[in-house]
Scaffold this active site. Structure first.
Site, mmCIF file in Angstrom:
data_model
loop_
_atom_site.group_PDB
_atom_site.id
_atom_site.type_symbol
_atom_site.label_atom_id
_atom_site.label_comp_id
_atom_site.label_asym_id
_atom_site.label_seq_id
_atom_site.Cartn_x
_atom_site.Cartn_y
_atom_site.Cartn_z
ATOM 1 C CG LEU A 281 -1.858 -1.168 1.431
ATOM 2 C CD1 LEU A 281 -2.591 -1.034 2.771
ATOM 3 C CD2 LEU A 281 -2.859 -1.252 0.285
ATOM 4 C CG ASP A 282 0.087 4.491 -2.672
ATOM 5 O OD1 ASP A 282 0.903 3.741 -3.257
ATOM 6 O OD2 ASP A 282 -0.852 5.065 -3.252
ATOM 7 N NE ARG A 283 6.078 8.024 3.472
ATOM 8 C CZ ARG A 283 7.162 7.837 4.245
ATOM 9 N NH1 ARG A 283 7.019 7.721 5.555
ATOM 10 N NH2 ARG A 283 8.364 7.765 3.713
#
Length: 318
Positions: A145-147
């Site tokens: 997942l993105d940050r």
């Protein structure tokens, strides 16, 4: 004397930071004292606190077996000791609920030890869930997942599980669902099927006729005419897929600084201190997966669903 070899998981960090993690029960003052007394050597040379260690380095420890075991041994570990929120685990897999703001993997030396994968590895190794003598396998995650996207990440504890899960991801045998809140009214289901290319320097994607195909199904759950709570089902899994698709649909995600609406983002930030995309990987559903057949028809949900629903109430009140 005790000798250990630095593994890939422990490499590329300062020696004193490694010791603080390796000797869970040793006070910092004890670690510093033993470094000063030259009780540690790296590849035959005196170890200093700021010396960097690398994979396959040989560490010689001139300490007693009693102290070594006392400083090392801890039997009451909990997942929270490693900043892990575990939704489910068994001998094969671990499903973790990632916080927004936390990296999935390290992207630079500064990130070592401060990302979800490193937390997972520390937990699995220190709770003796992985065979440390196996030099050919490290536990790994099969999705990322993105940050600033929160939610469920699936990890594999052994090589067979990792191969099965990776194949299941490629074959769409694991259904992945997200919750988000977008600007605009959506009342019908729809699908975005397009092609994109990533601009590495900007870490942003754009439309590209000869790019990678992305497919996402969207289903509105609730709308007040100005904003919509939306469920998103990933069919493909590319960088920023949901965020780009919803911006392309002129219904950008609230708080999305790359693809969102600036005036809306300013409003919700001023009102509610929301300054990143509202996006939660909230549910995974397993279909029939070879070697993991017992997972068939099981569904797991994030512990953070109520956070999204609470944000929805606030934003719908605007």
């Amino acid at each position: 004397m005790i000798e250990i070899t630095i593994t890939k998981n422990d490499a590329n960090q300062r020696f004193d930071r490694f010791l603080r993690k390796y000797f869970e029960n040793a006070p910092l003052s004890v670690i510093q004292k033993n470094i000063r007394k030259k009780n540690f050597k790296i590849n035959g040379k005196r170890a200093k606190a700021d010396t960097y260690i690398y994979e396959d380095d040989l560490i010689a420890m001139y300490i007693s077996d009693e102290n070594y075991n006392k400083w090392l041994t801890k039997t009451d570990f909990k997942p929270t000791d490693f900043n892990l929120d575990i939704v489910f685990e068994d001998k094969n897999i671990i499903i973790m609920d990632k916080e927004s703001g936390l990296l999935t993997h390290s992207t630079s030396k500064a990130d070592y030890g401060n990302n979800l994968v490193d937390y997972m590895l520390s937990y699995l190794y220190k709770t003796n869930q992985v065979d440390k003598s196996d030099k050919t396998f490290n536990p790994a995650v099969v999705n990322r997942l993105d940050r600033n996207t929160a939610g469920l990440i699936i990890g594999a504890k052994n090589a067979n599980a990792l191969r099965s899960l990776n194949k299941a991801m490629r074959d769409n045998k694991i259904d992945k669902y997200y919750l988000t809140i977008v600007k605009g009214e959506i009342t019908e289901k729809f699908t975005i099927d397009t092609t994109i290319r990533k601009n590495e320097s900007k870490n942003k994607v754009k439309s590209a006729g000869n790019g990678s195909r992305i497919i996402t199904h969207f289903r509105p759950l609730e709308t007040n005419g100005k904003y919509t709570l939306l469920e998103c089902e990933l069919i493909t899994g590319k960088t920023h897929q949901i965020r780009f698709s919803l911006a392309k649909n002129n219904t950008p995600i609230i708080g999305d600084r790359k693809y969102g609406d600036k005036s809306t983002n300013k409003l919700v930030n001023d009102k509610f201190k929301i300054n990143n995309q509202i996006l939660l990987a909230y549910k995974v559903h397993f279909n029939d997966i070879k070697n993991l057949e017992y997972l068939k028809d099981r569904t797991y949900e994030s512990h953070k669903i109520n956070e999204i629903l609470n944000l929805k109430e606030k934003i719908f009140s605007l």
